[in-house]
Design a protein around this motif. Structure first.
Motif, mmCIF file in Angstrom:
data_model
loop_
_atom_site.group_PDB
_atom_site.id
_atom_site.type_symbol
_atom_site.label_atom_id
_atom_site.label_comp_id
_atom_site.label_asym_id
_atom_site.label_seq_id
_atom_site.Cartn_x
_atom_site.Cartn_y
_atom_site.Cartn_z
ATOM 1 N N LYS A 218 -0.564 6.869 9.295
ATOM 2 C CA LYS A 218 -1.268 6.010 8.330
ATOM 3 C C LYS A 218 -0.577 4.692 7.965
ATOM 4 O O LYS A 218 -1.346 3.754 7.773
ATOM 5 C CB LYS A 218 -1.492 6.791 6.997
ATOM 6 C CG LYS A 218 -2.799 7.823 7.335
ATOM 7 C CD LYS A 218 -2.685 8.867 6.069
ATOM 8 C CE LYS A 218 -3.751 9.849 6.187
ATOM 9 N NZ LYS A 218 -3.364 10.996 5.085
ATOM 10 N N ALA A 219 0.760 4.899 7.976
ATOM 11 C CA ALA A 219 1.595 3.915 7.681
ATOM 12 C C ALA A 219 1.483 2.551 8.640
ATOM 13 O O ALA A 219 1.473 1.524 8.520
ATOM 14 C CB ALA A 219 2.856 3.939 7.321
ATOM 15 N N ILE B 230 0.933 -1.279 -0.047
ATOM 16 C CA ILE B 230 -0.128 -0.043 -0.042
ATOM 17 C C ILE B 230 0.926 1.186 -0.057
ATOM 18 O O ILE B 230 1.766 1.398 0.763
ATOM 19 C CB ILE B 230 -0.914 0.137 1.428
ATOM 20 C CG1 ILE B 230 -1.577 -1.403 1.644
ATOM 21 C CG2 ILE B 230 -1.953 1.200 1.257
ATOM 22 C CD1 ILE B 230 -2.518 -1.671 0.559
ATOM 23 N N LEU B 231 0.606 2.006 -0.860
ATOM 24 C CA LEU B 231 1.231 3.370 -0.954
ATOM 25 C C LEU B 231 0.510 4.441 -0.322
ATOM 26 O O LEU B 231 -0.412 4.616 -0.440
ATOM 27 C CB LEU B 231 1.472 3.885 -2.462
ATOM 28 C CG LEU B 231 2.488 5.231 -2.690
ATOM 29 C CD1 LEU B 231 3.655 5.263 -1.886
ATOM 30 C CD2 LEU B 231 2.518 5.442 -3.995
ATOM 31 N N LEU C 109 -12.204 0.847 10.018
ATOM 32 C CA LEU C 109 -12.740 0.952 8.687
ATOM 33 C C LEU C 109 -11.638 1.110 7.604
ATOM 34 O O LEU C 109 -11.845 0.500 6.591
ATOM 35 C CB LEU C 109 -13.216 2.367 8.857
ATOM 36 C CG LEU C 109 -14.075 2.943 7.511
ATOM 37 C CD1 LEU C 109 -14.966 1.951 7.109
ATOM 38 C CD2 LEU C 109 -14.330 4.517 7.552
ATOM 39 N N LEU C 110 -10.341 1.652 7.890
ATOM 40 C CA LEU C 110 -9.233 1.300 6.903
ATOM 41 C C LEU C 110 -9.004 -0.043 6.585
ATOM 42 O O LEU C 110 -8.807 -0.269 5.363
ATOM 43 C CB LEU C 110 -8.022 2.054 7.336
ATOM 44 C CG LEU C 110 -6.676 2.190 6.496
ATOM 45 C CD1 LEU C 110 -7.183 2.731 5.205
ATOM 46 C CD2 LEU C 110 -5.726 2.522 7.127
ATOM 47 N N CYS C 111 -8.987 -0.775 7.695
ATOM 48 C CA CYS C 111 -8.636 -2.496 7.246
ATOM 49 C C CYS C 111 -9.752 -2.938 6.522
ATOM 50 O O CYS C 111 -9.546 -3.964 5.697
ATOM 51 C CB CYS C 111 -8.513 -3.162 8.492
ATOM 52 S SG CYS C 111 -6.914 -2.750 9.427
ATOM 53 N N PRO D 229 3.380 -1.045 4.056
ATOM 54 C CA PRO D 229 3.280 0.403 3.648
ATOM 55 C C PRO D 229 4.462 0.856 2.851
ATOM 56 O O PRO D 229 5.574 0.421 3.191
ATOM 57 C CB PRO D 229 3.051 1.170 4.797
ATOM 58 C CG PRO D 229 3.630 0.248 5.971
ATOM 59 C CD PRO D 229 3.668 -1.180 5.473
ATOM 60 N N LEU D 230 4.389 1.606 1.896
ATOM 61 C CA LEU D 230 5.407 2.355 1.491
ATOM 62 C C LEU D 230 4.742 3.932 1.506
ATOM 63 O O LEU D 230 3.802 4.174 1.495
ATOM 64 C CB LEU D 230 5.655 2.151 -0.154
ATOM 65 C CG LEU D 230 6.069 0.904 -0.512
ATOM 66 C CD1 LEU D 230 6.147 0.636 -2.214
ATOM 67 C CD2 LEU D 230 7.510 0.393 0.185
ATOM 68 N N GLU D 231 5.806 4.833 1.570
ATOM 69 C CA GLU D 231 5.411 6.078 1.900
ATOM 70 C C GLU D 231 6.044 7.138 0.673
ATOM 71 O O GLU D 231 6.832 6.924 0.109
ATOM 72 C CB GLU D 231 5.985 6.668 3.160
ATOM 73 C CG GLU D 231 5.340 5.902 4.343
ATOM 74 C CD GLU D 231 5.946 6.321 5.834
ATOM 75 O OE1 GLU D 231 6.271 7.650 5.732
ATOM 76 O OE2 GLU D 231 5.945 5.492 6.452
#
Length: 122
Positions: free
Chosen positions: A25-26, A12-13, A115-117, A36-38
């Motif tokens: 967020k990461a 996920i970026l 919710l993000l998950c 995660p990538l940022e």
């Protein structure tokens, strides 16, 4: 890069110009079982997308400095990488989302990990 390849289906970026918010967020992305990538702006996000075919999802803030905001970034991603899922995040409920494809999700700040998950399929 080996770790990213191993978890390719869950990369996920996270795009946000505020470092602490981006890191939070990461961390949420990690808690959902994703990798995660940022990126701190749209230009960096585009470079990441061009160099990492493993990215399957982009989470972007609306308001960012630079050549384009999160809405414009989402439109560009949809044109160049139609297979990538997109979530737009904003603290403003009145964000102008006109013209965005229907399959792009919108989440309000503050972001809820649960919710993000759900949106990430985790």
């Amino acid at each position: 890069m080996r770790d990213i390849t191993r978890r390719a289906e869950r990369v996920i970026l996270v795009v946000d110009d505020h470092p602490l918010i981006r890191m939070a967020k990461a961390d949420m992305v990690k808690s959902c079982g994703c990798w995660p990538l940022e990126a701190d702006n749209a230009d960096e996000a585009i470079r990441r997308l061009e160099n990492c075919a493993a990215i399957r999802f982009v989470i972007t803030d609306v308001e960012m400095p630079g050549t384009m905001n999160g809405i414009e970034l989402a439109k560009l991603i949809r044109e160049r990488w139609p297979q990538i899922a997109i979530i737009i995040v904003s603290g403003r409920t009145s964000a102008d989302l006109d013209g965005l494809p229907a399959d792009i999700s919108f989440l309000e700040k503050p972001l809820c990990s649960k919710l993000l998950c759900q949106h990430l399929g985790g």
